[in-house]
Every structure is written in C-alpha cells, then in structure tokens.
Design a protein around this motif. Structure first.
Motif, PDB file in Angstrom:
ATOM      1  N   LEU A 274       0.818  -1.212   0.000  1.00 36.84           N
ATOM      2  CA  LEU A 274       0.000   0.000   0.000  1.00 36.84           C
ATOM      3  C   LEU A 274       0.847   1.256   0.000  1.00 36.84           C
ATOM      4  O   LEU A 274       0.329   2.354  -0.123  1.00 36.84           O
ATOM      5  CB  LEU A 274      -0.931  -0.010   1.210  1.00 36.84           C
ATOM      6  N   GLY A 275       2.153   1.120   0.137  1.00 33.89           N
ATOM      7  CA  GLY A 275       3.062   2.263   0.047  1.00 33.89           C
ATOM      8  C   GLY A 275       2.713   3.353   1.048  1.00 33.89           C
ATOM      9  O   GLY A 275       2.521   3.087   2.237  1.00 33.89           O
ATOM     10  N   PHE A 276       2.606   4.577   0.528  1.00 37.36           N
ATOM     11  CA  PHE A 276       2.381   5.720   1.422  1.00 37.36           C
ATOM     12  C   PHE A 276       1.050   5.629   2.156  1.00 37.36           C
ATOM     13  O   PHE A 276       0.857   6.274   3.180  1.00 37.36           O
ATOM     14  CB  PHE A 276       2.445   7.022   0.628  1.00 37.36           C
ATOM     15  N   PHE A 277       0.102   4.847   1.610  1.00 30.24           N
ATOM     16  CA  PHE A 277      -1.193   4.753   2.275  1.00 30.24           C
ATOM     17  C   PHE A 277      -1.058   4.136   3.662  1.00 30.24           C
ATOM     18  O   PHE A 277      -1.913   4.303   4.509  1.00 30.24           O
ATOM     19  CB  PHE A 277      -2.178   3.943   1.430  1.00 30.24           C
ATOM     20  N   LYS A 278       0.027   3.373   3.857  1.00 33.29           N
ATOM     21  CA  LYS A 278       0.254   2.781   5.179  1.00 33.29           C
ATOM     22  C   LYS A 278       0.820   3.808   6.149  1.00 33.29           C
ATOM     23  O   LYS A 278       0.614   3.711   7.355  1.00 33.29           O
ATOM     24  CB  LYS A 278       1.255   1.620   5.053  1.00 33.29           C
ATOM     25  N   PHE A 280       0.457   7.240   6.164  1.00 35.11           N
ATOM     26  CA  PHE A 280      -0.386   8.361   6.562  1.00 35.11           C
ATOM     27  C   PHE A 280      -1.594   7.847   7.325  1.00 35.11           C
ATOM     28  O   PHE A 280      -2.002   6.699   7.151  1.00 35.11           O
ATOM     29  CB  PHE A 280      -0.842   9.143   5.330  1.00 35.11           C
ATOM     30  N   PRO A 281      -2.191   8.688   8.166  1.00 31.99           N
ATOM     31  CA  PRO A 281      -3.370   8.242   8.910  1.00 31.99           C
ATOM     32  C   PRO A 281      -4.516   7.860   7.969  1.00 31.99           C
ATOM     33  O   PRO A 281      -4.624   8.401   6.871  1.00 31.99           O
ATOM     34  CB  PRO A 281      -3.740   9.466   9.763  1.00 31.99           C
ATOM     35  N   GLY A 282      -5.334   6.920   8.395  1.00 28.44           N
ATOM     36  CA  GLY A 282      -6.423   6.423   7.559  1.00 28.44           C
ATOM     37  C   GLY A 282      -7.625   7.343   7.543  1.00 28.44           C
ATOM     38  O   GLY A 282      -8.739   6.913   7.793  1.00 28.44           O
ATOM     39  N   ALA A 287      -5.404  10.132   3.228  1.00 23.96           N
ATOM     40  CA  ALA A 287      -5.482   9.426   1.953  1.00 23.96           C
ATOM     41  C   ALA A 287      -5.081  10.347   0.805  1.00 23.96           C
ATOM     42  O   ALA A 287      -4.326   9.955  -0.085  1.00 23.96           O
ATOM     43  CB  ALA A 287      -6.899   8.893   1.734  1.00 23.96           C
ATOM     44  N   ARG A 291      -1.932   9.751  -1.633  1.00 20.93           N
ATOM     45  CA  ARG A 291      -2.100   9.696  -3.087  1.00 20.93           C
ATOM     46  C   ARG A 291      -1.198  10.745  -3.747  1.00 20.93           C
ATOM     47  O   ARG A 291      -0.485  10.458  -4.714  1.00 20.93           O
ATOM     48  CB  ARG A 291      -3.573   9.942  -3.439  1.00 20.93           C
TER      49      ARG A 291
END
Lengths: 523, 276
Positions: A274-278, A280-282, A287, A291
């Motif tokens: 998931l790269g950067f999605f992991k 940064f906060p959900g 998001a 992105r």
C-alpha cells in the motif's frame, strides 16, 4: 498522395487555430517572437558577409551544427512535440512507403519550427552574396541541411517509437533528461571559463565539425568562397550521404513501426503493497496526502518538479563559484521550497478527470486541500532545512540561520495557503496524465498565462515581509532581524496557511462540480 | 422543465407511473424531476422525469449523444443541473450533497482514474476518501479484488491495466462503501464475457439483497436479460419508462427501441460492398 499529406498537415494546422480566439492571440504572440528571432538571424547572417571569411565560416558551421543537434534531441525529449502526422496514425492506411516518406518529410517544412529553420538557413545566401560560386551553393546546401534536420528528427522519433511506447521508458526519459538541461548553463559557463582563448578554439572546432555530418553541408559554401573546391566537393558528398543514410534509417524504422502496434507489456504484481497509504493516517486527509505523495514519485509531471527544485539552487551555486560569492545560498532554501510549492498550483488540472473520484466520494474541501498541502510539505520541508543548513555551513553564517529558516518556512506556509486557494479557483490546460511533462498543450492561451503570472506575483507579495527582514538582517549584520524573520515566517505563514486552507476548502466545496466540468473541458 | 420544483427539500410523491412496483410505502431509490442541462446552444437533457423504484435493476438505454451520461452525472452530483431536482432515497442530491453521495456508488464513463496508483491502492483510496476506517477498507478491498478476479494484479499500476480491468477496478471503487444505489455508466464496455458474467452475478446478488442498480448501456439484449426496469432516452427526452415487459410489449427490446428512437436506414445502400 504526397499532396494529400501536405494538405492534411495544413488542415490540421488551420483547425488547431480555430479552437479559440485566445489561442490565436497566443500563437500570434509566439509567431511574432519567432519572426523577430528569424529577422535577427537573417540580418546577422547577411552582416557576416562583411567580416573575414574564416569568422563567417566558423559562425555558420557551428550554428548550423547546433540547429541539427537541436532537431535530433528535442523530439526525443519532448516525445510528441509534433504528432500531427504521427506515423502510428497511418498504420491502417496502406500508403506506399516512398510517398509516405516524401509526404512526411515535406510536411516538416509546413510546421512553424521547420519553416523558421528553412528561412533562417536560406539566410546564409546573404552571407555569401559576394562570392558568385558560393551563393547558389548556399541555396542548395541550405535546403539540403534543413531536409537533413527534418529527416534526422523523424528518423530519431520513429527509431525510438518502439522503445518510447513503453510507459516506463517514457516516464524515465523525460525526467532524467531534464537534469543535463537544467545544468546546461553552468556546464557552458565552466567550459567557456576553461577555454580562455575562445577566439582560437572556436575556428578549430568549426574546422573539425565541418568534416562531420553535423556541419558538412553548412561548410560547403564557405569552402567554395575560399577557393577550396576539392574540399567543398568532398563535404557536399558527405552531406548528401548523410541525408541518404538518415533516410534509409528512417525508412526501415518506420517500416518496423508501422507493423508493430504500440504495445506495452506489464508484469502482474500481487497486492499487499500500500506504500504511502500505510504511512499516513487512515483519514480522508491522510489518503489525499498519500495519493499526492505517490504521484510526486510516480508521475513524471510531478517528479520533474521534484528534480528541478533541488537542482536549481545548485545551478546558482555553481555560477556563484566563479566569483566566490555564495550569498545566494541564503535564499536557496526558499527558492527550492517555493518551486515545489508552486508546482501544485494547478493540482486539480493535473488530476484531469480522475478528479471525478473526489467529487463522487464527496470528500470535504478542507481534507482535499490539506492532504495535497501535506504531501508537498513532507517533501519541501526537509529539502528546505537541508539547504538552509548547508548555506549556513558554507557561508559560516550560523548566526543568521534563523533568518533563512524563517524565509523558508514563510515561503512554505504562505505558498501552500496561496496554492490551496489558487488551485481550487483556477484550472489550466495542463499536460494530461501520461503525457510528456514538456508537452505544452495548446489552448492554454494568454489569459491562463497571465493568471499564473499574477498568482506567482501574489506569492512574492506574501513572502515579502520575511524577505525584507532577511535582506535587512544581512545588510545591517543585526542578528535581531534574522530572529524577527523567523518569527514572522512562523506567525504570518501559519496564519496565511490556515486562512488559505479555510478559503480554499470552502471554495472547493462550493465549486467541486464546476472544477470537474472545467477539467473535463480541458481534457 | 416548467414544473421544476423550486429547491423543495422533500421529494414529491412518486408520479403515478407504471414503474411503481416496488411496494407502495418504499421510497423510490431515485427520483428525478424536470432535470435539464444546456451546453452552449445545445440542449443535452430536456427536462426529464424518472422514478427508479427501490430494489430494481434499472436499465437506461439510448443512442449515442442521447443525454444518458449527462443525466446520470447530474443525478449523481457530478454535474450541476440548470433546472430540476434529484432525490436519492428521499435525500435531495444537490441540497445535501454529502449525505446523498454516501448512499450512492458511481461508475462514471469516460473519466480517467488515478492510474499511477496500483489497483489495490486505488480502491483503498476510494474507501478512505469516504471516511471509512482502515481495517474495514482493507478487508473489503481484498474481497472486491478477489470477486472481480483482480487479486493477482492488485499491485500492478492501473495505467498498465487493460480496458476491461480498468472498468472492473473502477467498479470496485464504486462498491467499497456498500452503497444503497449503484449508478453504472456503461459498466460492461470492453469487459470480457467471463468478467461480465461475474459482474452480473455480483449485481444480481446486490439487487436481491435490497440494493438498487442503474446501468446505462447500448446493448439491448443485455438490458432485456438483466434488468427488470428500463427507460429509453433519446435527444434529451425520456421516450418510455417502466418495467421491461411493459416497455417492450410483444416485441424484443431492441425492436421496440428502434421503433421509439427511429433513424434506421431502410435503403438498400452500399450495394458495392456485397462481394458476391
């Protein structure tokens, strides 16, 4: 068939002018600019008839060789500068090869670059008007040389077409090639500094170049004028041979390109990355930031900014190396940060219609604005810190570090505030996703250019307080002003950032469907 | 478009159309009243009314340029209408955008995706943008990719996907938040038959569990087999709407469509094209 191709080219040219009046204005302005350069070139070439033969030859040969190199390199850099007659579009028509080649080559003269090159090349007739033998030769050789330029660039594009159809190559080449381009200035400066005796070196260089395919055609009239008929004959043969060889190369690569449809094969990759999605906060903001940050690294349109921003202050530094004055380093941090920040001023235009996802999910304006700003800040802040620290270390001005830090932070925060509003208000005809970042898309016109200029000027005004304080601090050698700059940068920047997010967020929430409509129109 | 409701917050009672079969008390999934849009001098959508009953599988058919995409964009909050109102399960789409968008999953046609993300990242992005928590998103992304047969390409960038795979990943992005109404613009275009069958199964299951699906399509056969309701749109007007059986009568949907829309070439034409 050849006439058909030429007519097609003219038709495409005319229709592209029809799209909007603003575009016409832009083209007229660009045309006047080109015409000005052309007139200068022709006048200059005619003036060369008055100087020594050797000097005239040096200038003509070197300039001509540079033009040919330009024709060779630029199409590769800007894949798709002129795709109006892209060979790939003729795949389904059974056009005989010989006519396709002739038509495509001649149509090269009908574009603006081709026409200007031809007219300027014909200017060499003026250079040799005093020499009856050289003048007609200049006419023939000018046409020959320009034809070589066009065929060379065509051969280059179709030879690289197969390679260039792979996405990864396209992404990489554009980004990597920007570095030497940015460094061109300093390279030339240092080269010319090394060659102190330029006047002796250049004619020698011209003599060598005139015996290569790059300069042979340009040197024939000069040799005739000098009475070196044998030399002229040999070089003419070389020039004709070059054209023939390039045409042959073009022919085989075109033939290959016509039967090999553009195809890119990818390797399947499983999930779990998931790269950067992991990182940064959900949340929606996280998001959007993840992105955007992914795009900074994966989309050449963003990566280019990411490469230029750190390199450009280096360029200033190298130019400063000559004089031993590194004062510019105090501003390098702000320059690098400012460049990165400004590159998201057209963020929604870069999204293109993919922005529909943001509208469909109803993500809040604040989350959208904050996420994009966050991603940019994550990149810009470390870079700015690095430059500020290096600058202080090189100049030994640790006492004034707060000043350059303040300016850098002020630039970052105020700039992000500004672009948060700017990109929610204005959209531009940006290069579409997957296009070369160099590709300037038609239809941007004059108004959009002015708008961006105005935005950039506004940027300058917003960071003026910090800038003034830093300059005063350096002028008076009072550390107090440097600390003031830091305070102003933090406070004013913070206020402008918060305000920009608020206003931009509201603007976004109110105008999201209109923004989507605008980018769909530009697409 | 003269009877366009003026910003009334509550939807009008469903018009007495033959469409209302889904129980009298269930509010329609989608109500459109007097929706109109003009682009320059061209009227794209000419004041249409439409009722989509809750729990229906609704087909929207029409020739190219009929105004399908424009209508669906306005109904889903992507394009601001010039006139008219839209309600989704009783929520006014343009007065309460966020609330309405939470109820809808949208697959727009002809828009790009954030294609420098991998398939997995894109669907995750869609979920997180909607404010869902990370665990739920991760779980559903896995299920969706498996159901749409994209699991082995989950890490591939969407830009390297084929056209059909791109459609499927866009569909997954529209499904991630378990919407009550799905609006799919040309969902089967360039999708291979196996995947299309899989998608149909997913949609049928979704409808039988109470969801509502609106699909636009050119393929009459598909609509006749798959949908229980259909509306025929041409020239920005709704020519017919209702259950598929009511609309088509004794004819096939395709023949009825041609009869309604017209424009078939009855001439002999292209005689030179005949090879024998």
């Amino acid at each position: 068939m050849v006439a058909h191709l030429l007519r097609l080219k003219l038709l495409l040219l005319r229709n592209s002018l029809r799209r909007s009046p603003m575009q016409l204005v832009g083209i007229v302005v660009a045309g006047l600019y080109g015409l000005g350069i052309l007139v200068l070139a022709i006048v200059g070439l005619a003036a060369l008839s008055a100087v020594e033969l050797e000097v005239a030859k040096t200038v003509v040969v070197l300039a001509g060789a540079a033009v040919l190199v330009g024709w060779l390199v630029i199409p590769v850099l800007a894949a798709g500068v002129d795709t109006t007659l892209d060979p790939a579009r003729f795949v389904t028509f059974a056009v005989p090869m010989r006519e396709l080649l002739t038509g495509l080559a001649l149509s090269g003269f009908l574009g603006v670059p081709g026409a200007i090159t031809l007219l300027a090349a014909l200017g060499t007739i003026g250079t040799w008007w005093k020499h009856p033998a050289a003048m007609p030769a200049a006419l023939v050789c000018a046409v020959l040389a320009v034809l070589t330029c066009i065929v060379a660039s065509r051969a280059m594009t179709s030879a690289s077409a197969n390679l260039a159809s792979s996405r990864r190559f396209k992404d990489l080449s554009g980004v990597v090639l920007i570095v030497p381009l940015v460094l061109l200035g300093p390279i030339i400066t240092s080269l010319s500094q090394g060659l102190t005796n330029l006047a002796e070196y250049l004619p020698a260089l011209a003599r060598t170049v005139s015996w290569t395919p790059l300069g042979a055609a340009w040197s024939v009239p000069a040799d005739l004028a000098a009475g070196a008929y044998g030399e002229a004959g040999l070089k003419f043969l070389m020039a004709v041979g070059t054209l023939a060889a390039l045409t042959w190369l073009w022919k085989i690569s075109l033939a290959k390109a016509l039967v090999t449809p553009a195809h890119s094969s990818g390797v399947s990759r499983g999930g779990g990355r998931l790269g950067f999605f992991k990182l940064f906060p959900g949340t929606p903001t996280g998001a959007v930031a993840a992105r955007s940050l992914t795009y900074w690294f994966r989309d050449p349109r963003y990566s280019m900014g990411l490469i230029i921003a750190p390199v450009l202050p280096l360029v200033f530094m190298i130019s400063g190396a000559g004089s031993g004055n590194y004062a510019v380093l105090d501003f390098a941090a702000a320059i690098a940060v400012g460049l990165l920040v400004w590159s998201i001023s057209a963020d929604i235009s870069y999204d293109n219609t993919a922005f529909a996802l943001h509208v469909a999910t109803g993500v809040s304006g604040t989350a959208d604005r904050a996420g994009r700003a966050l991603a940019c800040a994550v990149l810009a802040l470390p870079l700015g810190l690095l430059y500020a620290l290096v600058g202080a270390a090189v100049n030994g001005t640790w006492a004034f570090l707060p000043g350059s830090l303040g300016l850098m932070i002020g630039t970052l925060l105020s700039g992000l505030g500004l672009v948060s509003v700017f990109s929610a208000r204005f959209t531009f005809n940006a290069p579409a996703p997957g296009d070369s970042p160099f590709k300037s898309r038609p239809g941007n016109g004059f108004a959009a250019g002015l708008m961006q200029l105005a935005g950039f000027a506004g940027f300058g005004v917003l960071v003026l307080p910090e800038l003034v304080l830093v300059v005063v601090a350096q002028g008076t050698r009072q550390v107090l002003f440097a600390w003031l700059a830091l305070a102003v940068g933090l406070v004013l920047g913070g206020v402008l950032f918060a305000g920009g997010l608020r206003v931009g967020g509201r603007l976004y929430t109110r105008r999201a469907p209109e923004l989507l409509l605008a980018v769909s129109r530009d697409a | 478009m003269t009877d366009a409701p003026k910003n009334s917050a509550s939807p009008p009672r469903p018009a007495p159309l033959p469409a209302a079969t889904g129980g009298i008390d269930a509010p329609p999934a989608l109500v459109i009243r007097g929706l109109a849009k003009r682009f320059g001098g061209k009227i794209a959508v000419n004041g249409i009314d439409l009722d989509v009953p809750s729990g229906s599988f609704y087909g929207l058919v029409g020739p190219n340029g009929a105004g399908k995409t424009t209508s669906l964009s306005m109904a889903t909050g992507l394009l601001r209408p010039d006139y008219g109102s839209v309600w989704v399960h009783g929520v006014n789409v343009w007065d309460h955008q966020l609330q309405a968008k939470k109820l809808m999953g949208i697959l727009p046609d002809g828009v790009r995706l954030f294609d420098r993300l991998s398939g997995e990242q894109l669907v995750t992005y869609a979920g997180l943008l909607r404010g869902m928590d990370r665990e739920t998103v991760a779980e559903r992304v896995k299920d969706l990719l498996a159901a749409l047969d994209l699991a082995k390409d989950a890490g591939t960038l969407v830009v390297d996907y084929s056209a059909g795979m791109t459609k499927k990943i866009a569909l997954a992005s529209a499904l991630i938040h378990a919407p009550r109404l799905l609006v799919l613009d040309e969902p089967f275009e360039s999708v291979d038959p196996i995947s299309a069958a899989n998608i149909r199964d997913i949609l049928q299951g979704y409808v039988s569990s109470g969801g509502t699906v609106i699909v636009s399509s050119h393929v009459m056969d598909l609509v006749q087999r798959m949908c229980d309701h259909v509306a025929v749109i041409a020239g920005g007007n709704v020519l017919a709407a209702g259950t598929v059986d009511d609309v088509r009568g004794a004819m096939s949907l395709e023949d009825k469509f041609v009869e309604l829309v017209g424009g078939r070439n009855q001439t002999e034409g292209l005689t030179w094209l005949r090879t024998s």
